[in-house]
Design a protein around this motif. Sequence first.
Motif, PDB file in Angstrom:
ATOM      1  N   LYS A  10       0.827  -1.210   0.000  1.00  0.00           N
ATOM      2  CA  LYS A  10       0.000   0.000   0.000  1.00  0.00           C
ATOM      3  C   LYS A  10       0.864   1.265   0.000  1.00  0.00           C
ATOM      4  O   LYS A  10       0.554   2.239  -0.686  1.00  0.00           O
ATOM      5  N   ALA A  11       1.942   1.259   0.792  1.00  0.00           N
ATOM      6  CA  ALA A  11       2.840   2.415   0.851  1.00  0.00           C
ATOM      7  C   ALA A  11       3.486   2.658  -0.513  1.00  0.00           C
ATOM      8  O   ALA A  11       3.608   3.800  -0.959  1.00  0.00           O
ATOM      9  N   ALA A  12       3.865   1.596  -1.181  1.00  0.00           N
ATOM     10  CA  ALA A  12       4.462   1.723  -2.514  1.00  0.00           C
ATOM     11  C   ALA A  12       3.448   2.293  -3.497  1.00  0.00           C
ATOM     12  O   ALA A  12       3.786   3.130  -4.346  1.00  0.00           O
ATOM     13  N   GLY A  13       2.210   1.878  -3.388  1.00  0.00           N
ATOM     14  CA  GLY A  13       1.155   2.399  -4.257  1.00  0.00           C
ATOM     15  C   GLY A  13       0.933   3.888  -4.050  1.00  0.00           C
ATOM     16  O   GLY A  13       0.754   4.644  -5.007  1.00  0.00           O
ATOM     17  N   ALA A  14       0.972   4.325  -2.801  1.00  0.00           N
ATOM     18  CA  ALA A  14       0.798   5.745  -2.497  1.00  0.00           C
ATOM     19  C   ALA A  14       1.969   6.559  -3.053  1.00  0.00           C
ATOM     20  O   ALA A  14       1.773   7.622  -3.655  1.00  0.00           O
ATOM     21  N   ALA A  15       3.189   6.059  -2.877  1.00  0.00           N
ATOM     22  CA  ALA A  15       4.368   6.752  -3.385  1.00  0.00           C
ATOM     23  C   ALA A  15       4.354   6.801  -4.914  1.00  0.00           C
ATOM     24  O   ALA A  15       4.711   7.816  -5.522  1.00  0.00           O
ATOM     25  N   LEU A  16       3.916   5.727  -5.528  1.00  0.00           N
ATOM     26  CA  LEU A  16       3.826   5.677  -6.989  1.00  0.00           C
ATOM     27  C   LEU A  16       2.819   6.702  -7.507  1.00  0.00           C
ATOM     28  O   LEU A  16       3.044   7.356  -8.520  1.00  0.00           O
ATOM     29  N   SER A  17       1.729   6.876  -6.791  1.00  0.00           N
ATOM     30  CA  SER A  17       0.715   7.854  -7.160  1.00  0.00           C
ATOM     31  C   SER A  17       1.292   9.271  -7.196  1.00  0.00           C
ATOM     32  O   SER A  17       0.977  10.067  -8.077  1.00  0.00           O
ATOM     33  N   VAL A  18       2.167   9.581  -6.249  1.00  0.00           N
ATOM     34  CA  VAL A  18       2.819  10.896  -6.214  1.00  0.00           C
ATOM     35  C   VAL A  18       3.798  11.024  -7.377  1.00  0.00           C
ATOM     36  O   VAL A  18       3.845  12.047  -8.060  1.00  0.00           O
ATOM     37  N   LYS A  19       4.582   9.973  -7.617  1.00  0.00           N
ATOM     38  CA  LYS A  19       5.557  10.000  -8.719  1.00  0.00           C
ATOM     39  C   LYS A  19       4.862  10.272 -10.050  1.00  0.00           C
ATOM     40  O   LYS A  19       5.399  10.953 -10.909  1.00  0.00           O
ATOM     41  N   ARG A  20       3.659   9.742 -10.200  1.00  0.00           N
ATOM     42  CA  ARG A  20       2.920   9.902 -11.456  1.00  0.00           C
ATOM     43  C   ARG A  20       2.129  11.205 -11.513  1.00  0.00           C
ATOM     44  O   ARG A  20       1.537  11.525 -12.531  1.00  0.00           O
ATOM     45  N   GLY A  21       2.091  11.932 -10.389  1.00  0.00           N
ATOM     46  CA  GLY A  21       1.407  13.214 -10.356  1.00  0.00           C
ATOM     47  C   GLY A  21      -0.076  13.137 -10.059  1.00  0.00           C
ATOM     48  O   GLY A  21      -0.796  14.118 -10.217  1.00  0.00           O
ATOM     49  N   ASP A  22      -0.543  11.982  -9.606  1.00  0.00           N
ATOM     50  CA  ASP A  22      -1.967  11.806  -9.306  1.00  0.00           C
ATOM     51  C   ASP A  22      -2.333  12.291  -7.904  1.00  0.00           C
ATOM     52  O   ASP A  22      -3.497  12.560  -7.626  1.00  0.00           O
TER      53      ASP A  22
END
Length: 63
Positions: A10-22
Motif C-alpha cells: 500500500k505504501a508503494a502504491g501511495a508513493a507511486l501515485s505521487v511519482k505519477r502526479g496523481d
Amino acid sequence: MPAKSKAQQKAAGAALSVKRGDTKKSELKGASRSMEKSMSEKELEDLASTQRKGKPQHAEDRS
C-alpha cells in the motif's frame, strides 16, 4: 522485488501515485514518503503490483 506485506504494498502504491502526479506530495506519510524519495517509478511499480493474497498485514521485524 515483491512486497513482503500488505502495508508495504500500500505504501508503494501511495508513493507511486505521487511519482505519477496523481496525488500531492504533502499527502504522503511515513514509509511512503521515504519510498517516494529513494525509489524509482519502476521499483515502486514492482512493489505496488505484488499480489496481496497470502501476505501478512505487516512484515516481521527481524533485527
